[in-house]
Design an enzyme around this catalytic site. Sequence first.
Site, short mmCIF file in Angstrom:
data_model
loop_
_atom_site.label_atom_id
_atom_site.label_comp_id
_atom_site.label_asym_id
_atom_site.label_seq_id
_atom_site.Cartn_x
_atom_site.Cartn_y
_atom_site.Cartn_z
N ALA A 199 4.50 -7.00 10.12
CA ALA A 199 4.20 -8.33 10.66
C ALA A 199 3.41 -9.09 9.60
O ALA A 199 2.76 -8.50 8.74
CB ALA A 199 3.39 -8.19 11.94
N GLY A 249 5.75 -3.40 11.48
CA GLY A 249 6.81 -4.07 12.24
C GLY A 249 8.18 -3.92 11.58
O GLY A 249 9.21 -3.96 12.26
N GLU A 291 9.37 -0.73 12.81
CA GLU A 291 9.73 -0.90 14.23
C GLU A 291 11.07 -1.62 14.38
O GLU A 291 11.88 -1.29 15.26
CB GLU A 291 8.62 -1.67 14.96
CG GLU A 291 7.38 -0.80 15.13
CD GLU A 291 6.16 -1.56 15.62
OE1 GLU A 291 5.85 -2.61 15.02
OE2 GLU A 291 5.52 -1.10 16.58
N GLU A 328 -0.64 0.20 10.01
CA GLU A 328 -1.50 -0.63 10.86
C GLU A 328 -2.91 -0.07 10.97
O GLU A 328 -3.90 -0.79 11.02
CB GLU A 328 -0.91 -0.75 12.28
CG GLU A 328 0.28 -1.67 12.39
CD GLU A 328 1.60 -0.97 12.19
OE1 GLU A 328 1.63 0.10 11.53
OE2 GLU A 328 2.61 -1.50 12.68
C1 HXC Z 1 1.82 -10.83 4.82
C2 HXC Z 1 2.44 -9.64 2.98
C3 HXC Z 1 2.65 -8.49 3.76
C4 HXC Z 1 2.43 -8.59 5.16
C5 HXC Z 1 3.10 -7.99 1.72
N1 HXC Z 1 2.73 -9.27 1.72
N2 HXC Z 1 3.06 -7.49 2.95
N3 HXC Z 1 2.03 -10.79 3.49
N4 HXC Z 1 2.01 -9.79 5.64
N5 HXC Z 1 2.64 -7.59 5.99
C6 HXC Z 1 2.66 -10.17 0.57
C7 HXC Z 1 1.43 -9.92 -0.29
O1 HXC Z 1 0.32 -10.54 0.25
C8 HXC Z 1 1.89 -10.52 -1.60
O2 HXC Z 1 1.77 -11.91 -1.51
C9 HXC Z 1 3.36 -10.20 -1.65
O3 HXC Z 1 3.75 -9.93 -0.30
C10 HXC Z 1 3.68 -8.98 -2.50
O4 HXC Z 1 2.87 -7.90 -2.04
P1 HXC Z 1 1.87 -7.06 -2.97
O5 HXC Z 1 0.81 -6.54 -2.10
O6 HXC Z 1 1.45 -7.90 -4.15
O7 HXC Z 1 2.83 -5.93 -3.50
P2 HXC Z 1 2.46 -4.40 -3.81
O8 HXC Z 1 1.19 -4.34 -4.62
O9 HXC Z 1 3.69 -3.80 -4.39
O10 HXC Z 1 2.16 -3.74 -2.42
C11 HXC Z 1 3.17 -3.63 -1.45
C12 HXC Z 1 2.55 -3.20 -0.10
C13 HXC Z 1 1.43 -4.16 0.29
C14 HXC Z 1 1.99 -1.78 -0.23
C15 HXC Z 1 3.67 -3.20 0.92
O11 HXC Z 1 1.93 -5.51 0.17
C16 HXC Z 1 0.93 -3.95 1.67
O12 HXC Z 1 0.15 -3.04 1.91
N6 HXC Z 1 1.33 -4.83 2.61
C17 HXC Z 1 0.90 -4.75 3.97
C18 HXC Z 1 1.63 -3.65 4.71
C19 HXC Z 1 1.13 -3.52 6.13
O13 HXC Z 1 -0.05 -3.28 6.38
N7 HXC Z 1 2.01 -3.70 7.12
C20 HXC Z 1 1.70 -3.60 8.52
C21 HXC Z 1 1.35 -4.97 9.03
S1 HXC Z 1 0.78 -4.90 10.69
P3 HXC Z 1 1.10 -12.78 -2.70
O14 HXC Z 1 1.05 -14.17 -2.14
O15 HXC Z 1 -0.25 -12.17 -2.94
O16 HXC Z 1 2.05 -12.60 -3.84
C22 HXC Z 1 2.18 -4.80 11.59
C23 HXC Z 1 1.98 -4.80 13.06
C24 HXC Z 1 3.27 -4.93 13.78
O17 HXC Z 1 3.25 -4.72 11.09
C25 HXC Z 1 3.07 -5.38 15.18
C26 HXC Z 1 4.34 -5.85 15.81
C27 HXC Z 1 4.87 -7.15 15.37
#
Ligand code: HXC
Length: 258
Positions: free
Chosen positions: A66, A109, A112, A132
């Site tokens: 998400a 997500g 999911e 998460e």
């Molecule tokens: C918003 C995101 C994002 C996310 C990545 N980006 N994941 N933006 N929401 N979930 C963005 C980063 O901010 C970045 O933007 C760009 O994508 C590239 O990501 P990087 O972090 O620079 O790349 P990298 O270093 O290769 O790392 C990849 C990654 C990391 C390990 C996947 O991005 C990460 O940890 N993302 C979050 C993953 C996460 O926690 N997902 C769960 C979310 S909660 P910029 O602008 O800086 O270039 C969830 C709840 C679901 O899903 C509930 C139901 C809907």
Amino acid sequence: MSEWTFLAVRQEGAVGVIELARPDVLNALSRQMVAEIVAAVESFDRDEAVRVIVLTGRGRAFAAGADIQEMADDDPIRLEWLNQFADWDRLSLVKTPMIAAVNGLALGGGFELALSCDWIIASAAAEFGFPEVNLGVMPGAGGTQRLTKLIGPKRALEWLWTGARMSAKEAEQLGIVTRVVSPELLMEETMRLAGRLAEQPPLALRLIKEAVQKAVDYPLYEGMQFERKNFYLLFASEDQKEGMAAFLEKRKPRFQGK
Ligand code: HXC
């Protein structure tokens, strides 16, 4: 102008393909994007010419979860009014076979979304996980439920508590992924499998899908009763007549979804 902001949608023969196309943020699933995915899936689901739906992601992620930017300031009351999961629930009602072709990261997500599909075909470079917990939250679109039903509570807790990422191979061994293929062959192999499914009798596929879903939710007896009704129902179809006639006449059947 395309009706989609975050997707690229196309039809190849009887296969509807939906590509998540927000690669600059690793296909982070904003609420609008989820609404678009659901709308695209539902429009294919209601199209008799579409026999299989494929979901995939552009760039190095399937979807990294998400959109954290969008949800960072949320509070429970706003979430209650948003009722965003109603969109996710609609994915569970889709009758057409759905395949996730997971090209890269499928996190939170994104995982999911892949689990909402009937099959996951994964690139060998794909990785899955529920990070998460590292954000102080937990999955909200079925992750704790679907993963547990697939791999059991103790193994599910391992992934959900640690937020660790599993490789495509591990996910295959756990029974989450149907097939792992080399990254360059992912779409080719997915489309080949989708094409094979598209030749099967579509009504039987739909009713089998429904019965398998009931097997997850129902006790055995109720599930068996449900199966039986679907079995009877298929005898009302032309495809049943065609399938059995073709067998008896020693020829290939031609199924029409009627
Ligand atoms: C918003 C995101 C994002 C996310 C990545 N980006 N994941 N933006 N929401 N979930 C963005 C980063 O901010 C970045 O933007 C760009 O994508 C590239 O990501 P990087 O972090 O620079 O790349 P990298 O270093 O290769 O790392 C990849 C990654 C990391 C390990 C996947 O991005 C990460 O940890 N993302 C979050 C993953 C996460 O926690 N997902 C769960 C979310 S909660 P910029 O602008 O800086 O270039 C969830 C709840 C679901 O899903 C509930 C139901 C809907």
